[in-house]
Write an enzyme that holds these catalytic residues in place. Structure first.
Site, PDB file in Angstrom:
ATOM      1  CE1 TYR A 196      -3.101  -2.990   0.320  1.00 10.69           C
ATOM      2  CE2 TYR A 196      -3.275  -2.602   2.667  1.00 10.69           C
ATOM      3  CZ  TYR A 196      -3.614  -3.334   1.548  1.00 10.69           C
ATOM      4  OH  TYR A 196      -4.469  -4.407   1.659  1.00 10.69           O
ATOM      5  CG  HIS A 242      -0.729  -8.685   0.271  1.00  3.93           C
ATOM      6  ND1 HIS A 242      -0.318  -7.377   0.241  1.00  3.93           N
ATOM      7  CD2 HIS A 242      -2.046  -8.669  -0.060  1.00  3.93           C
ATOM      8  CE1 HIS A 242      -1.342  -6.607  -0.082  1.00  3.93           C
ATOM      9  NE2 HIS A 242      -2.400  -7.367  -0.273  1.00  3.93           N
TER      10      HIS A 242
END
Length: 337
Positions: free
Chosen positions: A56, A140
Site C-alpha cells: 500500500y 499477501h
C-alpha cells in the site's frame, strides 16, 4: 457485538476494522493531515483493528499508520500487515507507481514467499511502522505461488507465532479457493477474504467458508462494497465492481437489492457491511478509510439496524443465494465497533 477472538489465538478484533490502503494514496493523494485524522476518528469510534501492507503506497501506509498510532497504548489495539512483496530499490523509476498508488516509484515490489523473505518483510514492516510487533501477518496475494507460500512462508510465520512474536497468521486474497486450502492444509489461523462474500458475490460459500467451519478457523471480510458498487444508497452506471466498470446486469441487481433494503428501513451500504457478519466464521469486516468523514460515515452505517428479515426477503427474490446462513444477532446493528 463486542470484539471476537481469532480462533485458537490471543488476538481479538473489533467487529469493524480500519483498512489503511487509502492512507497509502490508493488511486488519489491523501494529505498527511487527512490520514492522521482518519486514524484518530477510528480510534474515537472504538475501532481497534488496523490493517496495512508494504504494497500500500510502497510503504507509505505503514509509515502513516505507525505514526498515527505511536502514542496510543500498544496493548489497546491490533495491527496486521502482510508479507510476500518486498520493497527494493527501483533501478528504472518513471516517477509514479504503476500499481494504483499515487506515490513516487523509487521503490518497486519484488515477490518473495521464501522463509528468509518473510522474515525480512516483517523486519522492514516493523521499521516502517515503528511498532514493537505485528499482531497478525497475512501472506499477501500468493495466487501464483502456492507451493512456496504454503511450503516456506507459512511455516516461517508459524515459527514466529509459536515463539510468541506474532499473535496470529494467515493469508489475504481476492479469491476464495486458495484461501480454503490455506485453512485446510497449513497452519493459518485466519484468512482475509476480499470481495468474495458480498451481496453480489457469495462464491465463498463453495470453499473457504465451509473450510473455516470445518477447521474451526476465522475469516476477516474485506472488499464488502466490491470496490464501489455497493457503497452508495442508490447504485449508478459508471460505478466500479472489482476495480473495473460494473457491467449493467450487476448494476441492475445492486439497484434491486437497494430497493429491497429500503422496504426494510435500511440502505444498501449498511446491508453490505452487515451481510458478511451473518456467517458464523466471519469475525470482522474491514473497510478502506482515508478521511475522518469516511470513518464517521462507515461507523454510522455499521450501527444502523439491519433486520434479519432482509436476508429472507433477498433469498426469496433470488437476489442472494438460498444457502446463505443467518446467524441470529449478527445481522443487527451493533452498539460498539
Amino acid at each position: 457485538m463486542g470484539p471476537r477472538t481469532i480462533t485458537s489465538t490471543p488476538v481479538e478484533l473489533t467487529p469493524l476494522g480500519f483498512g489503511a490502503s487509502g492512507i497509502g494514496n490508493l488511486h488519489r493523494v491523501t494529505p498527511p493531515g487527512d490520514a492522521e485524522a482518519a486514524v484518530g476518528a477510528a480510534w474515537a469510534a472504538g475501532i481497534r483493528y488496523f490493517d496495512t501492507a508494504p504494497h500500500y503506497g510502497l510503504g507509505l501506509s505503514e509509515r502513516r499508520l505507525g505514526a498515527a498510532l505511536r502514542d496510543r497504548p500498544r496493548d489497546a489495539y491490533v495491527v496486521s500487515s502482510k508479507a510476500g512483496r518486498l520493497l527494493v530499490p527501483n533501478e528504472q523509476p518513471r516517477g509514479v507507481d504503476d500499481e494504483g498508488f499515487i506515490v513516487r516509484d523509487d521503490l518497486r515490489r519484488q515477490w518473495d514467499f521464501s522463509h528468509d523473505g518473510v522474515l525480512r518483510s516483517i523486519e522492514e514492516s516493523l521499521e516502517r511502522t515503528g511498532l514493537d510487533r505485528l499482531d497478525v501477518v497475512y501472506l499477501h496475494d500468493p495466487d501464483d505461488q502456492w507451493r512456496q507460500a504454503a511450503g516456506e512462508a507459512m511455516p516461517a510465520l508459524a515459527e514466529l507465532r509459536d515463539q510468541g512474536v506474532i499473535g496470529a497468521i494467515g493469508a489475504g486474497m481476492n479469491q476464495s479457493a486458495m484461501l480454503a486450502r490455506f485453512l485446510r492444509e497449513t497452519a493459518a489461523d485466519v484468512v482475509m477474504l476480499a470481495g468474495r462474500y458480498t451481496l453480489l458475490d457469495q462464491s465463498a460459500l463453495d470453499d473457504v467458508l465451509p473450510a473455516a467451519l470445518e477447521s474451526g478457523k476465522s475469516v476477516v471480510a474485506a472488499g464488502v462494497f466490491n470496490s464501489g458498487l455497493l457503497s452508495r444508497d442508490v447504485p449508478a452506471a459508471g460505478m466500479t465492481y472489482d476495480y473495473r466498470q460494473a457491467p449493467q446486469p450487476l448494476v441492475a441487481r445492486a439497484l434491486a437489492i437497494a430497493d429491497v433494503c429500503a422496504t426494510h428501513g435500511t440502505v444498501l451500504p449498511a446491508a453490505a457491511m452487515a451481510f458478511p457478519r451473518t456467517h458464523p466464521s466471519i469475525i470482522n469486516v474491514t473497510l478502506g478509510m482515508r478521511t475522518q468523514e469516511q470513518v464517521e460515515r462507515n461507523v454510522r452505517l455499521h450501527h444502523q439496524h439491519v433486520p434479519e428479515s432482509l436476508w429472507d426477503d433477498l433469498r426469496a427474490r433470488g437476489l442472494i443465494r438460498r444457502d446463505v446462513p443467518t446467524q441470529s444477532g449478527q445481522g443487527r446493528g451493533s452498539q460498539c465497533p
